[in-house]
Design an enzyme around this catalytic site. Structure first.
Site, PDB file in Angstrom:
ATOM      1  CD  GLU A   1      -8.380  -9.309  -3.623  1.00  0.00           C
ATOM      2  OE1 GLU A   1      -7.264  -9.828  -3.387  1.00  0.00           O
ATOM      3  OE2 GLU A   1      -9.179  -8.991  -2.708  1.00  0.00           O
TER       4      GLU A   1
ATOM      5  CB  THR B   1      -6.716  -6.134  10.022  1.00  0.00           C
ATOM      6  OG1 THR B   1      -7.305  -7.250   9.342  1.00  0.00           O
ATOM      7  CG2 THR B   1      -7.021  -4.864   9.263  1.00  0.00           C
TER       8      THR B   1
ATOM      9  CE  LYS C   1      -3.725  -2.441   2.456  1.00  0.00           C
ATOM     10  NZ  LYS C   1      -4.614  -2.453   3.639  1.00  0.00           N
TER      11      LYS C   1
ATOM     12  CG  HIS D   1      -4.915  -6.499  -0.267  1.00  0.00           C
ATOM     13  ND1 HIS D   1      -6.124  -6.622   0.380  1.00  0.00           N
ATOM     14  CD2 HIS D   1      -4.963  -7.344  -1.335  1.00  0.00           C
ATOM     15  CE1 HIS D   1      -6.879  -7.492  -0.282  1.00  0.00           C
ATOM     16  NE2 HIS D   1      -6.196  -7.949  -1.320  1.00  0.00           N
TER      17      HIS D   1
ATOM     18  CE1 TYR E   1      -9.156  -3.195   0.721  1.00  0.00           C
ATOM     19  CE2 TYR E   1      -8.349  -1.229  -0.378  1.00  0.00           C
ATOM     20  CZ  TYR E   1      -8.120  -2.342   0.417  1.00  0.00           C
ATOM     21  OH  TYR E   1      -6.862  -2.595   0.905  1.00  0.00           O
TER      22      TYR E   1
ATOM     23  CG  PHE F   1     -13.084   1.053   7.474  1.00  0.00           C
ATOM     24  CD1 PHE F   1     -12.613   0.519   6.278  1.00  0.00           C
ATOM     25  CD2 PHE F   1     -13.745   0.217   8.368  1.00  0.00           C
ATOM     26  CE1 PHE F   1     -12.786  -0.822   5.980  1.00  0.00           C
ATOM     27  CE2 PHE F   1     -13.916  -1.142   8.073  1.00  0.00           C
ATOM     28  CZ  PHE F   1     -13.442  -1.661   6.870  1.00  0.00           C
TER      29      PHE F   1
ATOM     30  CG  ASN G   1      -3.232  -2.725   7.037  1.00  0.00           C
ATOM     31  OD1 ASN G   1      -3.076  -2.306   5.896  1.00  0.00           O
ATOM     32  ND2 ASN G   1      -4.271  -3.474   7.389  1.00  0.00           N
TER      33      ASN G   1
ATOM     34  NE  ARG H   1      -1.843  -5.978   7.171  1.00  0.00           N
ATOM     35  CZ  ARG H   1      -2.981  -6.507   6.766  1.00  0.00           C
ATOM     36  NH1 ARG H   1      -3.555  -7.472   7.476  1.00  0.00           N
ATOM     37  NH2 ARG H   1      -3.560  -6.091   5.655  1.00  0.00           N
TER      38      ARG H   1
ATOM     39  NE  ARG I   1      -5.696 -12.889   5.013  1.00  0.00           N
ATOM     40  CZ  ARG I   1      -6.484 -11.819   5.148  1.00  0.00           C
ATOM     41  NH1 ARG I   1      -6.402 -10.814   4.272  1.00  0.00           N
ATOM     42  NH2 ARG I   1      -7.336 -11.734   6.139  1.00  0.00           N
TER      43      ARG I   1
HETATM   44  P1  DAT Z   1      -7.269  -7.251   5.739  1.00  0.00           P
HETATM   45  O1  DAT Z   1      -6.515  -6.219   4.939  1.00  0.00           O
HETATM   46  O2  DAT Z   1      -6.452  -7.746   6.917  1.00  0.00           O
HETATM   47  O3  DAT Z   1      -7.807  -8.373   4.891  1.00  0.00           O
HETATM   48  P2  DAT Z   1     -10.030  -6.268   5.884  1.00  0.00           P
HETATM   49  O4  DAT Z   1     -10.274  -6.992   4.606  1.00  0.00           O
HETATM   50  O5  DAT Z   1     -10.942  -6.553   7.023  1.00  0.00           O
HETATM   51  O6  DAT Z   1      -8.515  -6.510   6.401  1.00  0.00           O
HETATM   52  O7  DAT Z   1     -10.069  -4.706   5.635  1.00  0.00           O
HETATM   53  C1  DAT Z   1      -9.477  -4.149   4.468  1.00  0.00           C
HETATM   54  C2  DAT Z   1      -8.692  -2.936   4.855  1.00  0.00           C
HETATM   55  O8  DAT Z   1      -9.573  -1.937   5.352  1.00  0.00           O
HETATM   56  C3  DAT Z   1      -7.682  -3.171   5.984  1.00  0.00           C
HETATM   57  O9  DAT Z   1      -6.448  -3.682   5.511  1.00  0.00           O
HETATM   58  C4  DAT Z   1      -7.561  -1.801   6.561  1.00  0.00           C
HETATM   59  C5  DAT Z   1      -8.949  -1.208   6.400  1.00  0.00           C
HETATM   60  N1  DAT Z   1      -9.739  -1.402   7.630  1.00  0.00           N
HETATM   61  C6  DAT Z   1     -10.326  -2.541   8.056  1.00  0.00           C
HETATM   62  N2  DAT Z   1     -10.968  -2.370   9.217  1.00  0.00           N
HETATM   63  C7  DAT Z   1     -10.783  -1.073   9.560  1.00  0.00           C
HETATM   64  C8  DAT Z   1     -11.175  -0.257  10.635  1.00  0.00           C
HETATM   65  N3  DAT Z   1     -11.916  -0.742  11.643  1.00  0.00           N
HETATM   66  N4  DAT Z   1     -10.778   1.033  10.627  1.00  0.00           N
HETATM   67  C9  DAT Z   1     -10.041   1.547   9.634  1.00  0.00           C
HETATM   68  N5  DAT Z   1      -9.628   0.831   8.568  1.00  0.00           N
HETATM   69  C10 DAT Z   1      -9.985  -0.451   8.527  1.00  0.00           C
HETATM   70 MG    MG Z   2      -9.288  -8.354   3.411  1.00  0.00          MG
END
Ligand code: DAT
Ligand code: MG
Length: 148
Positions: A126, A91, A9, A115, A49, A57, A112, A102, A85
């Site tokens: 994707e 996350t 990212k 991805h 996304y 968010f 973080n 991370r 992963r």
């Molecule tokens: P991951 O990237 O671990 O698969 P995710 O798919 O739940 O996590 O979410 C996608 C992205 O969105 C994550 O990398 C960061 C952001 N995100 C997730 N939950 C969040 C939150 N509670 N507040 C802010 N950003 C968030």
């Molecule tokens: Mg995810």
């Protein structure tokens, strides 16, 4: 073999972690089959996304991911999706264990660093979204030593 979509990212790129992150995947034994740097468009970020579009968010996430260059990659290997992963970690960077990407480099949920696809269906979606048919078919000779 699976192929997974990995993206460094904008925070990972800006912090100079591209080489370090590629190194981890490469040394683990995964095979790099796609690599490019780009600034994601609004449309690409929104498609990537889309599952999060109703989350509070979401707007911040799209703004962040389109704010500068990302490095998009495709990595292939046995169970590559879960292997990646595990290399990435959970996350929230503050909760991620040391030794994960991370855990070693992130202090936040949003910022973080990286991805990784979370399942076969999302990986397929994707990879098609970011690479279309651009993946490189090649044999990595080291795999004779990586796998029994
Ligand atoms: P991951 O990237 O671990 O698969 P995710 O798919 O739940 O996590 O979410 C996608 C992205 O969105 C994550 O990398 C960061 C952001 N995100 C997730 N939950 C969040 C939150 N509670 N507040 C802010 N950003 C968030
Ligand atoms: Mg995810």
């Amino acid at each position: 073999m699976q192929t997974t979509f990995i993206m460094i990212k904008p925070d990972g790129v800006q912090r100079g972690l591209v080489g370090e992150i590629i190194n981890r995947f490469e040394q683990k034994g995964l095979r790099l089959v796609g690599l490019k740097q780009l600034i994601p468009s609004q449309e690409l970020a929104a498609a990537h996304y889309a599952v999060h579009s109703e989350r509070p968010f979401y707007q911040g996430l799209i703004k962040f991911i389109t704010s500068g260059p990302v490095v998009a990659m495709a990595w292939r290997g046995v169970e590559a999706i879960s292997v990646a992963r595990n290399l990435i970690g959970p996350t929230n960077g503050r909760e991620a264990s040391p030794g994960t990407i991370r855990g070693d480099y992130a202090m936040d949920i949003g910022h973080n660093i990286i991805h990784g696809s979370d399942a076969e269906e999302t990986a397929d979606f994707e990879l098609k979204l970011w690479f279309e048919e651009e993946l490189v078919e090649w044999e990595r000779s080291a795999e004779n030593w990586v796998y029994e």
